[in-house]
Write a protein that holds these residues in place. Structure first.
Motif: not given
Ligand SMILES: Nc1ncnc2c1ncn2[C@@H]1O[C@H](COP(=O)(O)OP(=O)(O)OP(=O)(O)O)[C@@H](O)[C@H]1O
Ligand SMILES: [Mg+2]
Lengths: 315, 284
Positions: B50-51, B58-59, B73-74, B84-89
């Motif tokens: 979740t974290l 994503l959450l 981010t809100r 999303r471009q900076n952090v790839g999961l």
């Protein structure tokens, strides 16, 4: 036992005779296009009650091999026998699958029931076990894996280790002679891994259930009676964990490694500490080191006494 | 300067409307600087999965804030696309999502979706493939003919082609054989050191956390129960055990020695460190 000795006593429990296996790949129009040889000339012999670890690099054929034991796959060449029965001729085939049950890697893919109880009952119920007997078995096996308190819970609420224990209970309810574990602890946290391993070791010890454990974890393999190493579809080493883990170079050549305790013991030996070969666990290593430590200390205090004696002389 | 990513009192419930919601993540605060290599440990269901989904948007948390370079981010003006471009999961078993006929095509998939020009797509894909250890000779191979470990690396290249500054990986080494495992983790280390990619890796292996991460986060029942330098965190044996976790094997050996009265330090993280500590005590 009467006049005749039990023939099953002298027979291998699981036997592979020159087994080769090809996966067939099909084209889009269902024609065979190629065969992938996954096992080559595998000959093996497992005794009843053995706890066997199977090691090998990715794609070495471990899963393919153990799927032959419970008649999920059948040899392209050669023969597989379970308690003397040729798996190809077994009729019905579920008799073999009941005798040798499989636990897979992903705990979430093995749960069928909406409650733990229902899940455990699923197998034997399908086998036609009568209700009364069924209830007894479910109760017994849940007790056995330590999940009685969870019998009415939804399996979704369980941890990975608990889910795997439910799956094991499901097998036990079918009274198997053998449990096949294909990386069944790979997705579990340390605690879950421990609880699942403890259960299978106990079942092996107290009930003589034969266990085949496919793993990439050398510590798990160190706890087995016997280790089989596979490489490119062949069985290339078999022996006790002590034997196997003393052949470092060969293992590394097959893309494997040593248990951490063995690795550390080897390094210390190379650095000059008199540690015997064959260390497999942290406890064994600590025990040897404490012997050396005490000997050193005793030696040191003798030296001290001696030197004090000399000083006395001088005085 | 503000942190690369920051969580402020973040909580998350899958049933927030319930009378007594159950919290998958409860009141977690932490911040991540660029260039860190972090291991996230915790038993199944402790809230790790979740974290990590907060970090790439994503959450959205039920309570609390997620800040990207100081920006909430809100807030209205913030675009999740930036995050999303900076952090790839990289999910568990990412190789299950390989599908193209060649490696190069597969890794191009992401950049193609970004609608980059064709040359740029290919340039990025090639660079990403090289970062994870492939050579030009491999580009036209089918991803399905690769070994388990190399398939996994190809899938990671697919995420790297998006040029994220941070990579989050959920058990990247699960199911790999020992050699594949070491190769993969060394590859991540290189990515971190040479390419300065920030890495956060979820793992069940205390040994991997100890050997590769500079910082460890531990979760238990939705709470962050430890956050500190790797060596520091692994000295808390009892607390870790209470959380269903453990310390790395070499430290277990040292603890077993200490129990037998040998005066060793027990905070070694790797076999080499344990060896040196034991030799220190024995050569006095
Ligand atoms: N369904 C299949 N169709 C075609 N080839 C297959 C299939 N399953 C496995 N193979 C091939 O058979 C060989 C042996 O694979 P197998 O899955 O038995 O190895 P393994 O030792 O279990 O590997 P891992 O450690 O990755 O689980 C490999 O070359 C593999 O690619
Ligand atoms: Mg397998």
């Amino acid at each position: 036992m009467g006049m005749f000795s039990d023939p099953s006593r002298n027979m291998s429990f699981i036997e592979f005779r020159n087994v080769s296996y090809d996966y067939t790949e099909y084209g889009t129009d269902d024609t065979e296009i190629s065969a992938v040889r996954a096992l080559t000339d595998v000959t093996l012999d497992v005794k009843e009650g053995d706890f066997v670890a199977v090691l090998g690099h990715n794609g070495s054929g471990k899963s393919t091999m153990i799927k032959h034991i419970n008649a999920i796959l059948f040899p392209t060449e050669g023969t597989v026998l379970l308690t003397g029965r040729d798996t190809k001729e077994a009729d019905p085939v579920w008799e073999i699958r009941r005798d040798a049950g499989m636990i897979f890697q992903n705990p979430d893919n093995q749960i069928i029931g909406t409650s733990v109880e229902e899940d455990v009952a699923f197998g034997p119920e399908n086998m036609g076990v009568p209700t009364e007997e069924l209830e007894k078995r479910v109760e017994e096996t849940l007790e056995r894996v330590g999940l009685t308190a969870y019998r009415l819970r939804s399996p979704n609420q369980l941890s990975g280790g608990q889910k795997q224990r439910v799956a094991i209970a499901g097998l036990l309810a079918m009274r198997p002679k053998c449990i096949l574990m294909d990386e069944a602890t790979a997705m579990l946290d340390p605690e879950g891994r421990k609880e699942v391993l403890e259960i299978v070791h106990e079942l092996n010890k107290t009930e003589g259930i034969t266990v085949l454990l496919v793993t990439h974890n050398m510590e798990e393999a160190a706890g087995a009676d016997r280790v089989i190493v596979m490489d490119k579809g062949r069985v290339v080493m078999t022996g006790t964990p002590k034997e196997i883990f003393s052949r470092t170079d060969e293992l590394v050549g097959y893309g494997l490694t040593l248990p951490d305790a063995t690795l550390l013991a080897n390094e210390l030996r190379e650095a000059g500490l008199p540690i015997p070969a064959g260390i497999l666990t942290e406890e064994e290593l600590a025990e040897e080191l404490s012997k050396i430590y005490r000997a050193q200390k005793d030696g040191a205090s003798i030296e001290k006494k001696e030197s004090r004696g000399q000083e006395d002389d001088i005085l | 300067m503000s942190a690369f990513l920051e969580l402020k009192n973040v909580s998350y419930s899958y049933d927030p409307q319930a009378k007594e919601p159950r919290w998958a993540v409860k009141d977690v605060s932490l911040s991540i600087e660029e260039g860190e290599f972090i291991a996230l440990i915790g038993h199944t269901g402790s809230g790790k999965s979740t974290l990590i989904q907060f970090f790439d948007g994503l959450l959205a948390p039920t309570e609390g804030q997620v800040l990207f370079q100081g920006q909430d981010t809100r807030e209205k003006g913030f675009s999740m696309k930036t995050l999303r471009q900076n952090v790839g999961l990289v999910f568990q078993y990412p190789e299950h999502q390989l599908f193209e006929m060649t490696l190069l095509k597969d890794v191009c998939y992401g950049p193609k979706n970004l609608k980059l020009p064709k040359e740029e797509q290919e340039a990025r894909a090639k660079e990403a493939l090289q970062l994870v250890g492939f050579t030009e000779n491999d580009f036209d191979r089918s991803p399905f003919d690769l070994s388990g470990g190399r398939k996994r690396r190809a899938a990671i290249a697919g995420v790297l082609a998006m040029k994220p500054r941070m990579l989050i990986l959920d058990e990247p080494a699960a199911g790999l054989d020992p050699k594949g495992r070491t190769d993969l983790l060394e590859m991540l280390t290189k990515l971190n050191r040479e390419n300065h990619t920030t890495i956060l890796m979820v793992t069940h292996s205390m040994e991997d956390a100890a050997r590769y991460a500079g910082r460890v986060l531990a979760m238990n029942k939705g709470k962050l129960v430890a956050d500190g330098p790797t060596r520091e965190v692994f000295t808390h044996f009892d607390e870790l055990q209470e959380s269903g976790l453990s310390v790395p094997e070499p430290a277990i050996a040292l603890r077993a020695m200490k129990e037998r009265g040998i005066p060793v330090r027990t905070d070694a993280l790797t076999t080499e460190e344990a060896r040196d500590e034991i030799l220190r005590v024995f050569q006095k």
